[in-house]
Scaffold this active site. Structure first.
Site, PDB file in Angstrom:
ATOM      1  N   HIS A  47      76.256 -20.111  35.715  1.00 52.28           N
ATOM      2  CA  HIS A  47      75.255 -21.092  36.283  1.00 52.28           C
ATOM      3  C   HIS A  47      75.027 -22.036  37.422  1.00 52.28           C
ATOM      4  CE1 HIS A  47      75.516 -22.511  31.779  1.00 52.28           C
ATOM      5  NE2 HIS A  47      73.671 -22.391  31.756  1.00 52.28           N
ATOM      6  N   ASP A 161      69.231 -13.678  30.495  1.00 57.50           N
ATOM      7  CA  ASP A 161      68.215 -13.995  29.430  1.00 57.50           C
ATOM      8  C   ASP A 161      67.021 -12.990  30.182  1.00 57.50           C
ATOM      9  OD1 ASP A 161      69.782 -15.353  27.841  1.00 57.50           O
ATOM     10  OD2 ASP A 161      69.744 -16.489  29.341  1.00 57.50           O
TER      11      ASP A 161
END
Length: 291
Positions: A47, A161
């Protein structure tokens, strides 16, 4: 170090972003750019790589932290997802984040759900979408809401993802959002395991077993000279013998369409994999060159 301001309401974050844009203009930035990093919290170095990229391309960075119930098929999985807002905010301190938007489910879905959904078509029903029915419609719906709420010039997502990144990028293009999508490379542990908030749910034995996903991708990439069938076979061979890993899907796809690449495919293709390790679902992908 500068700690981000935490906003919990839609009205609050909209007003905060408006004020930050006005402050930037007053400080001599005529067209300040806002970047949004959508997350579900339980932040890790992956992140932070998204946040770093956001800081490079924008003047104001907003990180959303919201465990979106629409993208969970099973209530148990939703309840098990880690919620660590205080430590997440601490992790973002000093990283150039101006605002953390951390709404409740009631704030985002005051009627208890959302009758209006954004759907991803055929691609959203394949691979991850086949095993997690409705997952990507939930993702696209909440991303749509976040883009409308924050109004960013840029939104940053991770390559891990890959199917999500494809669907979000296509949605923004086809629905004419005034937002540019940035995709950041997957961040990995030293042994190759892709960083994921779900990794913390693995015990020591499962964590060791999870390394085989990256090993399978490496094997597939190395075998690409032999063609798609050889590449898939190499990955499957790497997975054999790891009893804690239950393969869900392993595919080679055309990144332009997210459809399966056939034997005549030439160029860069995505190898995507998903498996359960000790009951924890993990995904990963890599690029191989065929042809």
């Amino acid at each position: 170090m500068s700690q981000p301001i935490v906003e919990h309401t839609i009205a609050g974050v909209r007003e905060r972003v408006r004020a930050l844009r006005a402050d930037a203009v007053a400080a001599g930035i005529p067209h300040p750019r806002v970047a949004l990093v959508p997350t579900m919290g339980a932040l890790h170095a992956g992140h932070l790589a998204l946040v770093e990229r956001a800081s490079e391309v924008a003047d104001i960075v907003v990180v959303s932290i919201f465990v979106n119930p629409l993208q969970f098929g099973e209530q148990a999985d939703l309840e098990a997802y880690p919620r660590t807002l205080d430590s997440d905010v601490e992790m973002l301190t000093g990283k150039g984040v101006a605002v953390v938007f951390a709404p409740s489910a009631d704030e985002m879905y005051p009627q208890g759900s959302s009758a209006t959904r954004v759907t991803g078509g055929d691609v959203a029903q394949r691979l991850e979408g086949r095993s997690r029915r409705g997952h990507f419609d939930g993702v696209l719906t909440v991303v749509t809401k976040l883009l409308h709420i924050v109004g960013p010039d840029i939104a940053v997502f991770g390559q891990k993802d890959a199917q999500q990144a494809f669907l979000v990028t296509r949605m923004v293009r086809e629905l004419d959002f005034p937002t540019t999508i940035e995709i950041v490379e997957t961040v990995r542990e030293d042994d190759g395991l892709a960083l994921s908030s779900r990794n913390r749910r693995l015990d020591a034995r499962e964590r060791r077993a999870a390394r085989v996903l990256h090993q399978a991708l490496d094997a597939a990439v190395s075998a690409a000279d032999g063609g798609i069938d050889a590449s898939i076979a190499a990955a499957q061979s790497a997975l054999m013998g790891e009893d804690l890993v239950r393969l869900d899907h392993l595919s080679i796809i055309d990144p332009a369409t997210f459809q399966p690449a056939d034997d005549s495919f030439k160029g860069a293709a995505l190898i995507v994999i998903a498996a359960e390790v000790g009951g924890v679902r993990l995904i990963d992908n890599d690029t191989a060159y065929f042809g």
